[in-house]
Motif scaffolding. Structure first.
Motif, short mmCIF file in Angstrom:
data_model
loop_
_atom_site.label_atom_id
_atom_site.label_comp_id
_atom_site.label_asym_id
_atom_site.label_seq_id
_atom_site.Cartn_x
_atom_site.Cartn_y
_atom_site.Cartn_z
N LEU A 11 -2.46 15.35 24.06
CA LEU A 11 -2.65 16.12 22.71
C LEU A 11 -2.05 17.34 22.77
O LEU A 11 -1.44 17.96 22.08
CB LEU A 11 -4.10 16.43 22.50
CG LEU A 11 -4.88 15.00 21.90
CD1 LEU A 11 -6.31 15.36 22.01
CD2 LEU A 11 -4.20 14.60 20.88
N TRP A 12 -1.80 17.80 24.27
CA TRP A 12 -1.35 19.18 24.64
C TRP A 12 -0.01 19.54 25.15
O TRP A 12 0.45 20.73 25.40
CB TRP A 12 -2.30 20.33 24.72
CG TRP A 12 -3.55 20.21 23.86
CD1 TRP A 12 -4.77 19.77 24.14
CD2 TRP A 12 -3.73 21.20 22.49
NE1 TRP A 12 -5.75 19.70 23.02
CE2 TRP A 12 -5.00 20.75 22.05
CE3 TRP A 12 -2.87 21.65 21.99
CZ2 TRP A 12 -5.44 21.35 20.76
CZ3 TRP A 12 -2.98 22.36 20.78
CH2 TRP A 12 -4.40 22.01 20.24
N SER A 13 0.45 18.21 25.84
CA SER A 13 1.78 18.18 26.38
C SER A 13 1.89 19.56 27.25
O SER A 13 2.81 20.45 26.73
CB SER A 13 2.92 18.25 25.54
OG SER A 13 2.43 17.05 24.49
N VAL A 67 -0.05 17.43 16.74
CA VAL A 67 0.86 16.82 15.50
C VAL A 67 1.44 15.78 16.03
O VAL A 67 2.07 14.68 15.40
CB VAL A 67 1.58 17.89 15.04
CG1 VAL A 67 2.77 17.56 14.16
CG2 VAL A 67 0.56 19.03 14.30
N GLU A 68 2.05 15.87 17.25
CA GLU A 68 2.86 14.56 17.82
C GLU A 68 2.33 13.37 17.83
O GLU A 68 2.65 12.26 17.52
CB GLU A 68 3.53 15.26 19.18
CG GLU A 68 4.24 14.20 19.90
CD GLU A 68 5.66 13.67 19.44
OE1 GLU A 68 6.16 12.81 19.95
OE2 GLU A 68 6.07 14.40 18.49
N VAL A 69 1.12 13.28 18.35
CA VAL A 69 0.31 11.98 18.32
C VAL A 69 -0.09 11.46 16.83
O VAL A 69 0.05 10.57 16.62
CB VAL A 69 -0.80 12.39 19.31
CG1 VAL A 69 -1.83 10.98 19.00
CG2 VAL A 69 -0.64 12.56 20.61
N HIS A 78 4.18 12.31 10.31
CA HIS A 78 5.73 12.11 10.75
C HIS A 78 6.41 13.12 10.06
O HIS A 78 7.45 13.82 10.48
CB HIS A 78 6.03 10.70 10.90
CG HIS A 78 7.32 10.48 11.10
ND1 HIS A 78 8.01 10.61 12.33
CD2 HIS A 78 8.38 10.08 10.31
CE1 HIS A 78 9.19 10.41 12.07
NE2 HIS A 78 9.24 10.04 11.04
N MET A 79 6.42 12.76 8.56
CA MET A 79 7.34 13.59 7.73
C MET A 79 7.15 15.09 7.57
O MET A 79 8.25 15.81 7.70
CB MET A 79 7.07 12.79 6.24
CG MET A 79 7.51 11.43 5.91
SD MET A 79 9.46 10.93 6.74
CE MET A 79 10.05 11.51 5.29
N ALA A 222 4.33 2.18 19.07
CA ALA A 222 4.74 3.62 18.86
C ALA A 222 3.66 4.55 19.36
O ALA A 222 4.18 5.57 19.85
CB ALA A 222 4.53 3.44 17.38
N LEU A 223 2.47 4.25 19.57
CA LEU A 223 1.54 5.48 20.27
C LEU A 223 2.01 5.49 21.67
O LEU A 223 1.73 6.74 22.33
CB LEU A 223 0.24 4.68 19.83
CG LEU A 223 -0.64 5.20 18.81
CD1 LEU A 223 -2.22 4.80 19.04
CD2 LEU A 223 -0.68 6.90 18.84
N ALA A 224 2.50 4.47 22.20
CA ALA A 224 2.76 4.36 23.76
C ALA A 224 3.96 5.36 24.00
O ALA A 224 4.20 5.87 25.32
CB ALA A 224 3.12 3.09 24.16
N LEU A 225 4.64 5.80 22.97
CA LEU A 225 5.61 7.05 23.26
C LEU A 225 5.32 8.34 23.46
O LEU A 225 5.79 9.14 24.04
CB LEU A 225 6.44 6.91 21.90
CG LEU A 225 7.33 5.72 21.58
CD1 LEU A 225 8.35 5.96 20.38
CD2 LEU A 225 8.28 5.15 22.97
N CYS A 226 3.76 8.64 23.01
CA CYS A 226 3.25 10.04 23.40
C CYS A 226 1.66 9.97 23.89
O CYS A 226 1.35 10.96 24.17
CB CYS A 226 3.24 10.72 21.95
SG CYS A 226 2.36 9.67 20.70
#
Length: 302
Positions: A11-13, A67-69, A78-79, A222-226
């Motif tokens: 969530l916070w990278s 926002v990324e997740v 996403h948009m 798609a979730l696995a990317l983040c």
């Protein structure tokens, strides 16, 4: 919305925060402490520093915060992310970096030729908008959103192309680009028009277009990317229904509307600023004429 199930790292990278702090530190070292080591350098303006910091903060919000997740769960998120990244973050960064730094970078042999070609107004205008539209073709989007290499490459290419797109408008010290007056208005309106077909396709589609938002397997890819794999493996999720009551079709339509609204706001601000500059320039000319004394030609004769 129970986003907390994905954990702090997703969530916070924190690593992304470190990277942005490092870039910001290099920015101030280069433009303040090390500036005198470069010829033709100029003092950093307060406005430039504010633009750059705002750009870094917004970059973290759209790519490092929840926002990324959320962008992997809701198409509308996403948009929103895409619109802010390419229509707001990019111009802030361009305006935040001093002109003398840009000139030094552009003069590098590896960059000079490519930059000169890609920032030609017609090329820069078409390249971003065409590639952005291709990105949102369902078969392309589905692959990019579920493959880590393709995703990273696509985001990087779009960011670079957005820089090229904004360059002729902001034009920090580039004497080779003459985009002023009506040409500038045409460039802004042209960009708005070119992005409309992609947004229209999304807004008026009667069925879900993108598998990562309706197919359970693609959704998890798609979730696995983040989200870290060890976190994701312990969760039982089949789709976005856990996080929202909005239908997939409505979420998709909302995404297209958000993209278009943000674009119209950004370009509207650009047009307002352009007209304001014209008005101020005209007022300055009028004031100069009113204060200049009228010289009698006969008084200069000997």
């Amino acid at each position: 919305m129970p986003l907390g199930i994905f954990g702090f790292m997703a969530l916070w990278s924190p690593f992304f925060i470190v990277a942005l702090v490092f870039l910001t530190a290099v920015y101030f070292l280069l433009t303040v402490k090390w500036r005198r080591s470069f010829p033709d350098s100029e003092p950093l303006k307060k406005k430039q520093a504010v633009y750059f910091i705002l750009g870094m903060l917004l970059l973290y919000v759209v790519k490092g915060s929840p926002v990324e997740v959320l962008s992997s769960i809701l198409f509308s998120a996403h948009m929103t992310q895409m619109a802010l990244l390419y229509l707001v973050v990019t111009p802030l960064i361009i305006l935040g970096i001093p002109t003398w730094v840009w000139k030094a970078v552009i003069k590098l042999p590896v960059i000079k030729g490519v930059f000169g070609f890609m920032t030609k107004p017609l090329i820069s205008l078409l390249s971003f908008n065409v590639i952005f539209s291709i990105y949102h073709i369902p078969i392309v989007f589905d692959h990019v959103r579920t493959d880590p290499t393709s995703h990273g490459l696509a985001m990087t290419i779009l960011f670079i192309l957005s820089l090229f797109m904004w360059w002729p408008l902001l034009n920090p010290g580039d004497e080779d680009i003459d985009l002023s007056g009506l040409k500038r208005i045409g460039y802004i309106l042209g960009s708005a028009v070119l992005l409309t077909p992609a947004c229209g396709l999304i807004i008026f589609a009667e069925n879900p277009l993108y598998a990562p938002y309706y197919d359970p397997q693609e959704f998890m890819k798609a979730l696995a990317l983040c989200v870290p794999a060890n976190t994701l493996n312990g969760l039982s999720i089949s789709g976005p229904e856990l996080f929202t009551n909005m239908s997939i079709e409505n979420d998709q339509q909302l995404g297209g509307v958000i993209m278009k609204i943000i674009q119209e706001i950004v370009f509207g601000v650009m047009l307002f600023n352009l007209f304001f500059q014209w008005y101020r320039s005209d007022q300055e000319k009028q004031e100069k004429l009113s204060y200049d004394p009228v010289i009698d030609p006969s008084s200069t004769e000997s």
